[in-house]
Design an enzyme around this catalytic site. Sequence first.
Site, PDB file in Angstrom:
ATOM      1  N   ASN A   7       0.869  -1.178   0.000  1.00 27.87           N
ATOM      2  CA  ASN A   7       0.000   0.000   0.000  1.00 27.87           C
ATOM      3  C   ASN A   7       0.905   1.227   0.000  1.00 27.87           C
ATOM      4  O   ASN A   7       1.456   1.598   1.036  1.00 27.87           O
ATOM      5  CB  ASN A   7      -0.906  -0.012   1.223  1.00 27.87           C
ATOM      6  N   ARG A  70      -2.824  -2.158  -3.288  1.00 25.40           N
ATOM      7  CA  ARG A  70      -4.026  -1.373  -3.062  1.00 25.40           C
ATOM      8  C   ARG A  70      -3.978  -0.171  -3.990  1.00 25.40           C
ATOM      9  O   ARG A  70      -3.011   0.594  -3.993  1.00 25.40           O
ATOM     10  CB  ARG A  70      -4.097  -0.885  -1.619  1.00 25.40           C
ATOM     11  N   HIS A 159     -12.434   3.068  -0.125  1.00 20.63           N
ATOM     12  CA  HIS A 159     -12.454   2.115   0.996  1.00 20.63           C
ATOM     13  C   HIS A 159     -13.287   0.878   0.686  1.00 20.63           C
ATOM     14  O   HIS A 159     -13.700   0.148   1.594  1.00 20.63           O
ATOM     15  CB  HIS A 159     -12.995   2.766   2.286  1.00 20.63           C
ATOM     16  N   LEU A 188     -14.234   4.321   9.653  1.00 18.55           N
ATOM     17  CA  LEU A 188     -13.797   5.576  10.268  1.00 18.55           C
ATOM     18  C   LEU A 188     -12.320   5.516  10.614  1.00 18.55           C
ATOM     19  O   LEU A 188     -11.908   4.849  11.573  1.00 18.55           O
ATOM     20  CB  LEU A 188     -14.619   5.852  11.544  1.00 18.55           C
ATOM     21  N   GLY A 189     -11.526   6.193   9.812  1.00 20.25           N
ATOM     22  CA  GLY A 189     -10.105   6.333  10.080  1.00 20.25           C
ATOM     23  C   GLY A 189      -9.720   7.765   9.794  1.00 20.25           C
ATOM     24  O   GLY A 189     -10.570   8.662   9.791  1.00 20.25           O
ATOM     25  N   ARG A 220      -9.420  16.220   5.655  1.00 24.02           N
ATOM     26  CA  ARG A 220     -10.342  16.529   4.565  1.00 24.02           C
ATOM     27  C   ARG A 220     -11.647  17.085   5.111  1.00 24.02           C
ATOM     28  O   ARG A 220     -12.132  16.655   6.153  1.00 24.02           O
ATOM     29  CB  ARG A 220     -10.641  15.284   3.719  1.00 24.02           C
ATOM     30  N   ASP A 261      -5.299  13.831  14.265  1.00 23.79           N
ATOM     31  CA  ASP A 261      -5.462  12.518  14.892  1.00 23.79           C
ATOM     32  C   ASP A 261      -6.626  12.577  15.886  1.00 23.79           C
ATOM     33  O   ASP A 261      -6.621  13.396  16.810  1.00 23.79           O
ATOM     34  CB  ASP A 261      -4.170  12.126  15.612  1.00 23.79           C
ATOM     35  N   GLY A 309      -9.572   2.390  12.060  1.00 19.96           N
ATOM     36  CA  GLY A 309      -8.894   2.829  13.274  1.00 19.96           C
ATOM     37  C   GLY A 309      -9.769   3.484  14.315  1.00 19.96           C
ATOM     38  O   GLY A 309      -9.756   3.097  15.502  1.00 19.96           O
ATOM     39  N   ASN A 313     -11.663   1.541  17.617  1.00 23.24           N
ATOM     40  CA  ASN A 313     -11.000   1.859  18.884  1.00 23.24           C
ATOM     41  C   ASN A 313     -11.598   3.004  19.687  1.00 23.24           C
ATOM     42  O   ASN A 313     -11.302   3.121  20.879  1.00 23.24           O
ATOM     43  CB  ASN A 313      -9.524   2.180  18.608  1.00 23.24           C
ATOM     44  N   GLU A 363      -7.962  -5.220   5.244  1.00 24.95           N
ATOM     45  CA  GLU A 363      -7.812  -4.979   3.817  1.00 24.95           C
ATOM     46  C   GLU A 363      -6.672  -5.796   3.219  1.00 24.95           C
ATOM     47  O   GLU A 363      -6.750  -6.251   2.075  1.00 24.95           O
ATOM     48  CB  GLU A 363      -7.583  -3.481   3.574  1.00 24.95           C
TER      49      GLU A 363
END
Length: 378
Positions: A7, A70, A159, A188-189, A220, A261, A309, A313, A363
């Site tokens: 990737n 990917r 995705h 959701l990452g 974004r 983050d 991610g 989490n 993935e």
Amino acid sequence: MLILVVNCGSSSVKYQARDTSLEGEKQVLAKGLIEEIGTKIPDHTEALAIMAEQLQGPLHGRTIDAIGHRVVQGGDIFTEPVLIDEKVLQQIDDLSPLAPLHNPAHVLGIKAATETYPGVPQVAVFDNAFHSTMPEHVYRYAVPHEFYDKYAVRRYGAHGTSHDYVTGVAAELLGIERDNFNAVIAHLGNGASMTAVKNGKCYDTSMGYTPLAGLIMGTRCGDIDPSVLTIVQQRGNISAEEMDRILNKESGLKGLTGHSDMREVENAAEAGDKNAKLALDMVTYRIAQYVGSYHVAVGGAQALVFTAGIGENSDVVRRGVVERLGALGVKLDESKNSVRSPEPRVISTEDSAMPVLVIPTNEELAIAIATEEIVSGR
């Protein structure tokens, strides 16, 4: 078969070497992340040379049988994985305007892999392929036909490899035949997207012509009134290129809080940062909006699934979303929501109108399976 999954980003290479004859996580013989390409590391060719060196020990001299890449954007040309040749590589490059942050890096990675592993078959697995089942009234925009005919302006999504994989795991977990499974998937990452799954296939997705549309992401902006862009460009004398950079790299969580983050945003919100609290409200509200609209789109979802991610989490984000879904009768079991686990699981109450699931995405596994199928001719 020994599959190398690659990737490539603009400044990084993430990789896994998987032996598909083994089960579960035993498949993963090695994995790694090489960063700072363009600064400490000159280019992707050097990065893949470093990767090859790092793989020597774990692979004990074994030969790579195939490489799976990917690729974010295949346009409406590629609706399934494909063996890479010069024509395919050129087509991926030509599709770069649809994924300007991704496709150029994928092209560099494929070329570098060809130099590092000459003669080894390479397969492109496209992020948007799962979304190729969207009906025309869903993927078209209300713009002049010329935009579609000349410039292929339509919704493509991204995705898809993750959405596809998670759909299958969720259906199996709930004991529902995939062909009868309707769900809302929230990937959701740092990049984030939603997909409406109807009868096991994509019916709608939140990302659009590029991965910029839809949810608020790490850097974004997500959905925005197009007139904002033209007005700010005119008043601020900002070029189209600069505006594109701002929307892709300086907006989203970073634009709202200074942090891209989600973990840092959550920490800041807990410490009382008003901008961080606002960002969390905006993010969870936008996700809940999509859940509601996609619930209608699929004729009644049988599950809401969180993955990637943040989805896997962040109990804070999951809670913030589900709290907004009271009108749908969706209820969260807080004790289950607070648990972190690598296993697929249900985190809703027994009397919830639909189950809420957390499904870790994989993935790399999906890409390895697709690569083996293409190379072996299955």
